[in-house]
Design a protein around this motif. Sequence first.
Motif, short mmCIF file in Angstrom:
data_model
loop_
_atom_site.label_atom_id
_atom_site.label_comp_id
_atom_site.label_asym_id
_atom_site.label_seq_id
_atom_site.Cartn_x
_atom_site.Cartn_y
_atom_site.Cartn_z
N THR A 21 10.36 8.61 49.47
CA THR A 21 9.63 7.35 49.66
C THR A 21 10.20 6.08 50.41
O THR A 21 11.38 5.54 49.87
N ALA A 39 6.59 14.51 51.73
CA ALA A 39 6.78 15.36 50.68
C ALA A 39 6.75 16.71 51.15
O ALA A 39 5.98 17.20 52.11
N THR A 69 10.70 14.69 47.95
CA THR A 69 9.82 13.74 48.08
C THR A 69 10.41 12.24 48.46
O THR A 69 11.22 11.98 47.64
#
Length: 925
Positions: A688, A628, A686
């Motif tokens: 993931t 992030a 961000t």
Amino acid sequence: MRAGNQPEHGRQVAIYLLAVFIVVVVLGVAIGLIGSIDHKLKQSAEQQAITFTEQTAGNVADRAYIVQQAIGAFEVQSTDPAAVVPALAGMTKSFGLAGAAFTDMNGEGLDEKGEPFSVSQLTQPETALSRAEESFSNTFQLKDGRHVRMAQRPLYIDEQQVGALFVQIPLSLFSMPVDLDMFDGRGYFLLFDSASGEILVKPTDRTDVPVEDGETIYGFLEKSSQPTDFEGMPAGGGLEALRTAVASGQTGLGVSLIDGKQSYVCVAPVGRGSWSVCNIVPVANVRAEASSVLTAFQAIFLMVVLCFAGVLVITLNAYRKSMTERTVSMKARLYKALSDSLDMAVNLYCPDDGTVTPIVAKAARITGYSMPELISDPSVPDNLRLSDEGRTLLERLRAGQQNEIAHGTFSFTFQGTGEPRWTSYATAPLCYDGKFQVLVALQDVTTEKELEESMKDAMMAAEAANHAKSEFLSRMSHEMRTPLNAIFGMQQVMRMHPGDVEKVDASLYKIGLASDQLLNLINDVLDIAKIESGKMTLSSEPFRLSSLEEHAIAVIGPQCEQKGQTFEVKGAQDEEVFVGDFKRLCQLLINLLTNSVKYTDEGGSIRMTVSVRPVSTALYRCVTFVVADTGIGMSDEFKEHLFEPFMMEGRSNAQGTGLGMPIVKNIVAMMGGYIHVDTAMGQGTTFTIAVNLRVALDSERLEFEQAERVKAEEEAAARGKDAASGEDEGGAAGVGTPALPSSALSDEVRRVASRRVPGRGLGVGSAGTGSSAANADEELLCGARILLAEDNDLNAEIACELLGARGLLLERAQNGQEACDMFDRSPIDYYDAVLMDVQMPLLNGYEATRSIRALPRPDATSVPIVAMSANAFAEDERASAESGMNAHLSKPINVGKVISCLAREVRRRQAGGRGATGGDAEAVE
């Protein structure tokens, strides 16, 4: 009595004469009609032979065009013949060529098998190098008996000729199948040179009169039978007419006695180059169907004549009745003959009473419905999903509005299979049996339509591929010229200030940065190419997550410190040993973190979190990486195209190739994981990523931990030696990772940085240790004798200069065979190590390594052999290990890495450690 019989006799005579007259007239009409039909069928048969020959010529032209396009599209990006060999091999395999070779401007190069090739070997005139001209040679025969032609083409890089392409095109590429299926499998195909008449491609089926090598088409025909009656050819007759037709580039047809059969001899120009085709087909096979139709007509007219004779013998009334019956029978037989000979549906439709008279009753075979059902059933259009043009046709027929000749095509869905089909139609109004009727003809054109559609699709695909190629080359040109501009510019600055040491050092530093940028671009492009071709494979090796974290800190930490950014790392708190592709995971994380650094302003923050949780599958864990940042974020529109190659939003001045994210996406996909992006403009991004990694088995974990302990002991021994020699542990950093000021690191980063896992020297603040270790490595290798196997003179000079400056003694072998011979002739333990190139003549690096390992001497298995090659993929590293090498270094060489690798292997050898026995080579980056 006689007088009374005279009128009766006169009437009988009159009837007989009338009968004879009628018979003569009928016979005359029958003979004339049969002759006319025979003439038409003959013309049709000749046209079939001509059409098939022209189609055959077109097929040859298409094949020649494909080969010419392949040769014309061949380009090179390097003057190194070895770099061109894969492209030569691919082109040879894809297009069935007999051979291909690339030479530099000196006429020396390699063929598609990587074997030496020289223009001095050519038996044909050379034009590509001496005159920079493309050319095609005359036909010549290879050792394996194949007849080929040599194509030559000069090759350029940046509009400067760097060499030439030589391609051997087998004439068998243009051969037809063994039998010409269109004519019952009977006939011969020949391809010959229009100018000389030389037969280039013989018939695939053996002829009674054999075709000799080098024989001309005219000689073959003259041996078989003197051709005559060459219709459609210029005046002169016979072979002269054939020569004239070929010379004028026309299609010609003649009849000749070939192999004891009357045969059509048809020639047609190919249209590309100076080739022509000749098809020889027996007349009986071409006119087999016509003969059946003609026989049917003859039988019908014979029966009509017999009917006339029988009716005259009985009575005129019986004759009339019989004639009516015979006429009906004749029509039925005629319609049947037409139905058997025509591949279409032909019907007469009367709008007034709705009757349909089938002439060729094949409508059901074409559409699934008979003609009466098509016209009368209103549900047919919906059942067939008939196109608008088909619906309009049926509506006009029902309404009797088809008052003029019309034709077109409509589509529908065939009821039996549900597949789409196309049918062409033709309508013509006429008056028959005293009624207004419409002649309706239907023909299935699905094959032609599908061919047309496939050609359109192929054209669109070719245009798209060409556009993508142009776009790719344009982007690559821009991205490569940027670092090249820096290299050339700094080189000129150094030449302008040769005495300014500070400016020269700064220029060299910038040249190094630009070189790294260019190398990264090349590596990214190669990764993308291997991913898209499906050739990228993942390796499996034990590792710890802490090593990933340390690597990220070592690489990203200095970048964040330089931009005044905060870098946080929250580790997984998991010391489990996992099995997977450590290198690709590092690449994945570094790509994401580097992007975050580039697109985050000064003072921003970057955070990396690693977590582990169990999954339902035994021995597997779900490892989640979260990266992030507080950077500029992305727009929703760009987010949709984030993972497309070369895509950059353009809102930042940061430089890049646009290849990092596609590589990340594909690595995650290959690992069976997923990636999620949460971003907004001005609010940061961000990423993931979650992948399932296997936990190492006990045997794998124990072996890995043993390797960690050995590595830790080696490092400890090296540090102890440095301390004993009085090295300053706080010396200037020149080799290791720069130390990071504590202001740039979070507590978690410092915690991870201080957690030193044995076997991974990627900690923070190790500059002094790295420098002293480098000094120890150089001290160990000072005076060491190294056997360098390198066929490229410039690469050998660079290696000797760089390594010689560090105190190493290098002896060079110019190929793999020479390296084996030098090692075999040397005393025992004469060489301390071997640096082995992979791609070399005579013996490549793998073969040379196996040969050295197999020598009957004690140092053959213990001497360190290190691959130093431009091949940098995982499969190349595995190939080095399987051949018996200790390690794999990729070019361009980094002298520090070479010294470190050699020192490590020499220490192992001095400590009595293993030599390379295959399967354990270590990749050094």
